[in-house]
Every structure is written in structure tokens, then in C-alpha cells.
Design a protein around this motif. Sequence first.
Motif, PDB file in Angstrom:
ATOM      1  N   TYR A 217      25.532  86.886  55.694  1.00  0.00           N
ATOM      2  CA  TYR A 217      26.123  86.049  56.736  1.00  0.00           C
ATOM      3  C   TYR A 217      25.084  85.707  57.804  1.00  0.00           C
ATOM      4  O   TYR A 217      24.185  86.487  58.076  1.00  0.00           O
ATOM      5  CB  TYR A 217      27.276  86.791  57.414  1.00  0.00           C
ATOM      6  N   GLY A 218      25.254  84.542  58.407  1.00  0.00           N
ATOM      7  CA  GLY A 218      24.384  84.154  59.516  1.00  0.00           C
ATOM      8  C   GLY A 218      23.015  83.679  59.085  1.00  0.00           C
ATOM      9  O   GLY A 218      22.050  83.784  59.841  1.00  0.00           O
TER      10      GLY A 218
ATOM     11  N   ILE B 158      22.394  83.322  43.022  1.00  0.00           N
ATOM     12  CA  ILE B 158      22.643  83.044  44.430  1.00  0.00           C
ATOM     13  C   ILE B 158      23.490  81.779  44.504  1.00  0.00           C
ATOM     14  O   ILE B 158      23.169  80.771  43.867  1.00  0.00           O
ATOM     15  CB  ILE B 158      21.346  82.846  45.233  1.00  0.00           C
ATOM     16  N   HIS B 159      24.564  81.859  45.282  1.00  0.00           N
ATOM     17  CA  HIS B 159      25.398  80.702  45.583  1.00  0.00           C
ATOM     18  C   HIS B 159      25.342  80.537  47.096  1.00  0.00           C
ATOM     19  O   HIS B 159      25.664  81.486  47.823  1.00  0.00           O
ATOM     20  CB  HIS B 159      26.845  80.923  45.145  1.00  0.00           C
TER      21      HIS B 159
ATOM     22  N   TYR C 121      26.277  81.153  54.789  1.00  0.00           N
ATOM     23  CA  TYR C 121      26.653  82.239  53.888  1.00  0.00           C
ATOM     24  C   TYR C 121      25.977  82.078  52.527  1.00  0.00           C
ATOM     25  O   TYR C 121      25.889  80.979  51.985  1.00  0.00           O
ATOM     26  CB  TYR C 121      28.176  82.240  53.704  1.00  0.00           C
ATOM     27  N   ALA C 122      25.543  83.218  51.971  1.00  0.00           N
ATOM     28  CA  ALA C 122      25.006  83.254  50.612  1.00  0.00           C
ATOM     29  C   ALA C 122      25.644  84.424  49.872  1.00  0.00           C
ATOM     30  O   ALA C 122      25.755  85.523  50.405  1.00  0.00           O
ATOM     31  CB  ALA C 122      23.492  83.415  50.632  1.00  0.00           C
ATOM     32  N   ALA C 123      26.075  84.148  48.639  1.00  0.00           N
ATOM     33  CA  ALA C 123      26.616  85.185  47.761  1.00  0.00           C
ATOM     34  C   ALA C 123      25.548  85.515  46.736  1.00  0.00           C
ATOM     35  O   ALA C 123      25.155  84.663  45.946  1.00  0.00           O
ATOM     36  CB  ALA C 123      27.891  84.685  47.075  1.00  0.00           C
ATOM     37  N   VAL C 124      25.071  86.742  46.755  1.00  0.00           N
ATOM     38  CA  VAL C 124      23.979  87.178  45.882  1.00  0.00           C
ATOM     39  C   VAL C 124      24.506  88.208  44.896  1.00  0.00           C
ATOM     40  O   VAL C 124      25.297  89.087  45.263  1.00  0.00           O
ATOM     41  CB  VAL C 124      22.829  87.787  46.726  1.00  0.00           C
TER      42      VAL C 124
ATOM     43  N   PHE D 267      13.676  86.908  52.767  1.00  0.00           N
ATOM     44  CA  PHE D 267      13.562  85.458  52.664  1.00  0.00           C
ATOM     45  C   PHE D 267      14.727  84.727  53.335  1.00  0.00           C
ATOM     46  O   PHE D 267      14.511  83.743  54.046  1.00  0.00           O
ATOM     47  CB  PHE D 267      13.498  85.028  51.188  1.00  0.00           C
ATOM     48  N   LEU D 268      15.949  85.177  53.100  1.00  0.00           N
ATOM     49  CA  LEU D 268      17.125  84.444  53.581  1.00  0.00           C
ATOM     50  C   LEU D 268      17.482  84.781  55.031  1.00  0.00           C
ATOM     51  O   LEU D 268      18.250  84.056  55.663  1.00  0.00           O
ATOM     52  CB  LEU D 268      18.320  84.700  52.661  1.00  0.00           C
ATOM     53  N   LYS D 269      16.956  85.874  55.551  1.00  0.00           N
ATOM     54  CA  LYS D 269      17.096  86.271  56.955  1.00  0.00           C
ATOM     55  C   LYS D 269      18.540  86.264  57.467  1.00  0.00           C
ATOM     56  O   LYS D 269      18.847  85.611  58.467  1.00  0.00           O
ATOM     57  CB  LYS D 269      16.234  85.367  57.835  1.00  0.00           C
ATOM     58  N   PRO D 270      19.444  86.984  56.806  1.00  0.00           N
ATOM     59  CA  PRO D 270      20.826  87.027  57.296  1.00  0.00           C
ATOM     60  C   PRO D 270      20.942  87.848  58.580  1.00  0.00           C
ATOM     61  O   PRO D 270      20.159  88.775  58.798  1.00  0.00           O
ATOM     62  CB  PRO D 270      21.579  87.701  56.153  1.00  0.00           C
TER      63      PRO D 270
END
Length: 150
Positions: free
Chosen positions: A13-14, A67-68, A75-78, A99-102
Motif C-alpha cells: 500500500y502507498g 505482480i498486479h 496498491y500492488a498485489a505480489v 523497488f516499489l517503495k510501499p
Amino acid sequence: MKAIGKHLTVDMYGCSFEILDDMEYVKDAMMTAVREANMTLLNFSAHKFEPQGLTALALLAESHMSIHTYPELGYAAVDVFTCGDHSRPDKAVFILKKFLKPERTKTYHIKRGDFGSERDMKPKVKVSAGAIYRVRSTGAKVFRFLARAK
């Protein structure tokens, strides 16, 4: 019996809209995670959605990583599923987080194929006594009703 594989599902998230909507960036993140986590890439496939978002799948000799992304929600679902002991799905998730920095994450660790004992592998038969209970309960209600009627 030992579990067949490790399956990590991570809700991130975020994350920034730009990161989650950048196909090349997400692909680079996944390729780095595959390499650093000692996994073997068989195939990579991805699709960019309009107006935003993407789905990326790394088919691995050990299983898969996907990854979606939902950039509009940050939001990313991994999903990282590996079989065997030589790959490190936890390391792959660590790299993807870098990498995605949530801002925050929710991670689930699932043991796949963990049958436990030989007895645990046999199907369980569920017996329901619901109908008998309902008949008994209904009979009690009828008796109460008749008792009040006097």
C-alpha cells in the motif's frame, strides 16, 4: 512430511502512481528479485492496461512470481511461490519492496503441500446434525405454544 513449497502473498500500500504504472520499472524490479533470490526464469509475460495498471508474471523453474498493480489506489498485489530449498522467496519480496517503495505492507506466509501426517492426507467426512436439531427445536416450540394456549 515436509511442505512442498513456500508461498508469499504481499499487499503493498502507498506506492507511487508512476512506479506502479511503469512497465519497464516493474519488469526490472522482478528480474532483479529473480536473480537475487536464486530463482531460474523460464519466461516473462506482462500486460499494460489502459488507462493505468499492469500485470506481470515471471514463470520460474521453481514456480512463479506475479505482480498486479493498481496505480490509482497506490496498491500492488505480489505473489511469490517457490518449490525446493535453494530459492529465497523472502529475499525476492525484500527486493520488490525496495523497488516499489510501499508505505506499508501486509505479508502472508503459506506452506503449500503441507499434508502433515499420513492421516491428514485422507479426506475428512463431515457429519451434519442440522436437520435433527431443527426437528427437535421445532417440537419444543410446539410444546411451548400448546402449553401457553391453556
